[in-house]
Design an enzyme around this catalytic site. Structure first.
Site, short mmCIF file in Angstrom:
data_model
loop_
_atom_site.label_atom_id
_atom_site.label_comp_id
_atom_site.label_asym_id
_atom_site.label_seq_id
_atom_site.Cartn_x
_atom_site.Cartn_y
_atom_site.Cartn_z
N ARG A 267 -63.72 -57.03 28.64
CA ARG A 267 -64.22 -57.36 29.97
C ARG A 267 -63.89 -58.82 30.24
O ARG A 267 -64.14 -59.67 29.39
CB ARG A 267 -65.74 -57.15 30.00
CG ARG A 267 -66.35 -57.35 31.36
CD ARG A 267 -67.87 -57.34 31.31
NE ARG A 267 -68.39 -58.69 31.20
CZ ARG A 267 -69.64 -59.04 31.52
NH1 ARG A 267 -70.50 -58.13 31.93
NH2 ARG A 267 -70.04 -60.28 31.40
N TYR B 8 -71.30 -65.63 37.27
CA TYR B 8 -71.87 -64.61 36.39
C TYR B 8 -70.94 -64.35 35.19
O TYR B 8 -69.73 -64.20 35.35
CB TYR B 8 -72.10 -63.27 37.13
CG TYR B 8 -72.33 -62.19 36.10
CD1 TYR B 8 -73.55 -62.13 35.43
CD2 TYR B 8 -71.30 -61.34 35.70
CE1 TYR B 8 -73.74 -61.23 34.40
CE2 TYR B 8 -71.48 -60.45 34.67
CZ TYR B 8 -72.71 -60.39 34.03
OH TYR B 8 -72.88 -59.53 33.00
N ASP C 53 -67.00 -56.99 35.75
CA ASP C 53 -68.36 -56.74 36.23
C ASP C 53 -68.62 -57.59 37.47
O ASP C 53 -68.62 -58.82 37.39
CB ASP C 53 -69.35 -57.13 35.10
CG ASP C 53 -70.79 -56.73 35.38
OD1 ASP C 53 -71.07 -56.31 36.52
OD2 ASP C 53 -71.61 -56.84 34.46
N HIS D 25 -71.43 -57.43 39.06
CA HIS D 25 -72.85 -57.74 38.93
C HIS D 25 -73.64 -57.63 40.22
O HIS D 25 -74.39 -58.54 40.60
CB HIS D 25 -73.04 -59.11 38.28
CG HIS D 25 -74.16 -59.13 37.29
ND1 HIS D 25 -75.33 -59.78 37.54
CD2 HIS D 25 -74.31 -58.56 36.08
CE1 HIS D 25 -76.15 -59.62 36.50
NE2 HIS D 25 -75.54 -58.88 35.60
N GLU E 40 -67.33 -52.71 37.45
CA GLU E 40 -68.75 -52.42 37.19
C GLU E 40 -69.65 -53.00 38.27
O GLU E 40 -69.40 -54.09 38.77
CB GLU E 40 -69.09 -53.02 35.83
CG GLU E 40 -70.54 -52.96 35.43
CD GLU E 40 -70.74 -53.57 34.04
OE1 GLU E 40 -69.78 -53.58 33.24
OE2 GLU E 40 -71.85 -54.05 33.79
N GLU F 3 -76.70 -49.90 34.53
CA GLU F 3 -77.51 -50.64 33.55
C GLU F 3 -78.94 -50.90 34.03
O GLU F 3 -79.83 -51.09 33.22
CB GLU F 3 -76.83 -51.95 33.14
CG GLU F 3 -76.72 -52.97 34.25
CD GLU F 3 -75.92 -54.21 33.83
OE1 GLU F 3 -74.88 -54.05 33.19
OE2 GLU F 3 -76.36 -55.32 34.17
N ARG G 42 -73.64 -45.92 33.16
CA ARG G 42 -73.90 -46.94 32.13
C ARG G 42 -75.36 -47.05 31.74
O ARG G 42 -75.83 -48.10 31.30
CB ARG G 42 -73.38 -48.30 32.61
CG ARG G 42 -71.88 -48.31 32.87
CD ARG G 42 -71.38 -49.72 33.13
NE ARG G 42 -71.59 -50.59 32.01
CZ ARG G 42 -72.52 -51.52 31.92
NH1 ARG G 42 -73.36 -51.73 32.91
NH2 ARG G 42 -72.62 -52.27 30.85
N GLU H 64 -70.28 -50.85 25.55
CA GLU H 64 -70.25 -52.32 25.60
C GLU H 64 -70.76 -52.87 24.25
O GLU H 64 -71.74 -52.36 23.70
CB GLU H 64 -71.15 -52.81 26.73
CG GLU H 64 -71.20 -54.32 26.88
CD GLU H 64 -72.10 -54.76 28.03
OE1 GLU H 64 -73.00 -53.99 28.42
OE2 GLU H 64 -71.90 -55.87 28.54
N TRP I 130 -78.60 -61.48 41.85
CA TRP I 130 -77.97 -62.12 40.71
C TRP I 130 -77.37 -61.02 39.88
O TRP I 130 -76.45 -60.76 39.48
CB TRP I 130 -78.97 -62.88 39.83
CG TRP I 130 -78.24 -63.48 38.67
CD1 TRP I 130 -77.47 -64.60 38.67
CD2 TRP I 130 -78.14 -62.97 37.32
NE1 TRP I 130 -76.90 -64.81 37.43
CE2 TRP I 130 -77.30 -63.82 36.59
CE3 TRP I 130 -78.67 -61.83 36.68
CZ2 TRP I 130 -76.98 -63.62 35.24
CZ3 TRP I 130 -78.38 -61.61 35.34
CH2 TRP I 130 -77.53 -62.50 34.62
C1 GCO Z 1 -73.67 -56.45 31.21
C2 GCO Z 1 -74.83 -56.93 31.98
C3 GCO Z 1 -75.61 -58.05 31.38
C4 GCO Z 1 -76.88 -58.24 32.22
C5 GCO Z 1 -78.04 -58.46 31.35
C6 GCO Z 1 -79.33 -58.57 32.11
O1 GCO Z 1 -72.83 -55.80 31.81
O2 GCO Z 1 -73.63 -56.70 30.02
O3 GCO Z 1 -74.51 -57.08 33.34
O4 GCO Z 1 -74.84 -59.19 31.26
O5 GCO Z 1 -76.74 -59.28 33.11
O6 GCO Z 1 -78.10 -57.43 30.42
O7 GCO Z 1 -80.41 -58.63 31.25
MG MG Z 2 -73.21 -55.44 33.80
#
Ligand code: GCO
Ligand code: MG
Length: 402
Positions: free
Chosen positions: A147, A159, A210, A212, A236, A262, A283, A339, A402
């Protein structure tokens, strides 16, 4: 086989982890991860104050019945705190079952569907060239999937980009810091990053990214289209994921594979995404989506609709969750990728484990149960420290995801 004891252990070997330990009358114990980043003590209290009294005296072999009892019996269904607590109980009971039957958990889940578990690592840098160098380091370590995230000119933080040479850690000690965001600047940089990475590493390396949860559907569609020539493994969390139907817009415009999940805690957060084939990878995680039992149900629905799994595996999930994920990954037919953000040595010493990494893939190991222990004496040397995920504002000060 009655449950006679259960307790919650909170420790901070570099970052906070919450662990549930369940003990049976035969002296067998099982572990479940109950870590909810930035809201750890809420789950610890939910378990100690509300769940543990219900566990004592129950038959540890009744894994499905216990899941249903805790889910339906609460009346207040779902939500990350409840589902993380249920996930911890479920994981610990699978661990106990494996230890009792003297077999690794994946054998109880139907056995191996593959020889090993493909994983992706996290490469990041403050600019494109630093990220290229970071990806090269992962390739050297044997990774087949990486990634990639990079800093955005004009924004002091981005991020996924760590401070200095430290690997990225998604939590900050003390109170929540504020980051600054611009979708326009971000959209301008990312296609160039992947053009550069494809030029450097060729077509075979799997590349992931990602977003995010920061874009609107039409912005995400634009990014997906721009990334098509660089054939990502996945894009992602392109948009905030609560509005499942929002993915229809993205899907109409791009063939870049999409991954999400997630922050989901049950199948009800993703059934539309799966049934309409609006995503390619789901995920959801063992720790946050109700444990191994519930994750298997999500995977079964996904299998029918050509959606594969890609469990979250950030460092804010403990090695117990990592081990549980690897048993799940090895067994489900429609596994996609896992991951794997490496934990620090400090964390690994507190949670000694049998899982291993070699040449870009992982193995859960052959130890009975999950194959992870918790060194309670060592854990006691690392007391809880308050920490938060960052928050985000746009350049004009408006709060942003975020
Ligand atoms: C990822 C996630 C993490 C999250 C975190 C939040 O893809 O690994 O986006 O980086 O930001 O797990 O607690
Ligand atoms: Mg993520």
């Amino acid at each position: 086989m009655k449950i006679v004891d259960a307790k919650v252990i909170v420790c901070c070997p570099g970052r906070n982890f919450v662990t549930l330990k369940i003990v049976t009358e035969d002296g067998v114990s099982g572990l479940g991860d109950a870590t909810l980043n930035g809201r750890e003590l809420a789950v610890a209290s939910y378990l100690s104050d509300h769940v543990i009294p219900l566990l004592l005296g129950r038959d540890a072999r009744r894994i499905e019945d216990t899941w249903q009892y805790l889910y339906k019996g609460a009346y207040w269904r779902r939500g990350p705190v409840t589902m993380t607590a249920i996930g911890a109980v479920d994981t610990a009971l699978w661990d106990i079952r494996g230890k009792t039957l003297n077999t690794p958990v994946y054998q109880l889940l139907g056995g191996r569907s593959r020889e090993s578990v493909l994983v992706y690592g996290h490469a990041n840098g403050t600019d494109i060239e630093e990220t290229v160098a970071a990806v090269a380091r992962y390739v050297k370590l044997g990774y087949q999937a990486v990634r990639a995230q990079c800093g955005i000119p004009g924004l002091p933080s981005a991020y996924g980009v760590g401070r200095g040479q430290l690997s990225y850690e998604p939590a900050e000690k003390g109170l929540a810091p504020e980051n600054v965001w611009s979708s326009e600047r971000y959209l301008h940089v990312v296609p160039g990053l992947f053009a550069r990475l494809r030029g450097e590493f060729g077509d075979d390396l799997h590349l992931l990214h990602d977003a995010h949860h920061r874009l609107t559907p039409i912005e995400a569609a634009r990014l997906g289209k721009a990334l098509e020539p660089h054939h990502l493994f996945w894009l992602e969390d392109p948009v905030p994921a609560e509005w499942q139907e929002g993915f229809r817009v993205i899907r109409q415009h791009t063939t870049t594979p999409l991954a999400v999940g997630e922050v989901f805690d049950t199948i009800y957060d993703c059934h539309t995404l799966i049934q309409e084939q609006l995503i390619d990878y789901i995920r959801t995680t063992v720790v946050h989506a109700g444990g191994i039992s519930h994750l298997r149900k999500i995977a079964s629905l996904a299998e029918l609709h050509h959606v594969r799994t890609g469990s979250h595996g950030a460092t804010d999930l403990s090695p117990i969750c990592m081990a549980a994920a690897l048993h799940f990954d090895l067994s489900v037919h429609n596994f996609g990728i896992q991951e794997y953000m490496r934990h620090t040595d400090e964390t690994d010493r507190v949670f000694p484990h049998h899982y291993t990494f070699e040449a870009g893939v992982m193995y859960p190991g052959e130890a009975p149960g999950l194959g992870v222990e918790l060194d309670e004496t060592l854990a006691a040397q690392y007391p809880y420290e308050r920490a938060y995920l960052p928050t985000n504002r746009r350049l004009d000060g408006t709060v942003h995801s975020w």
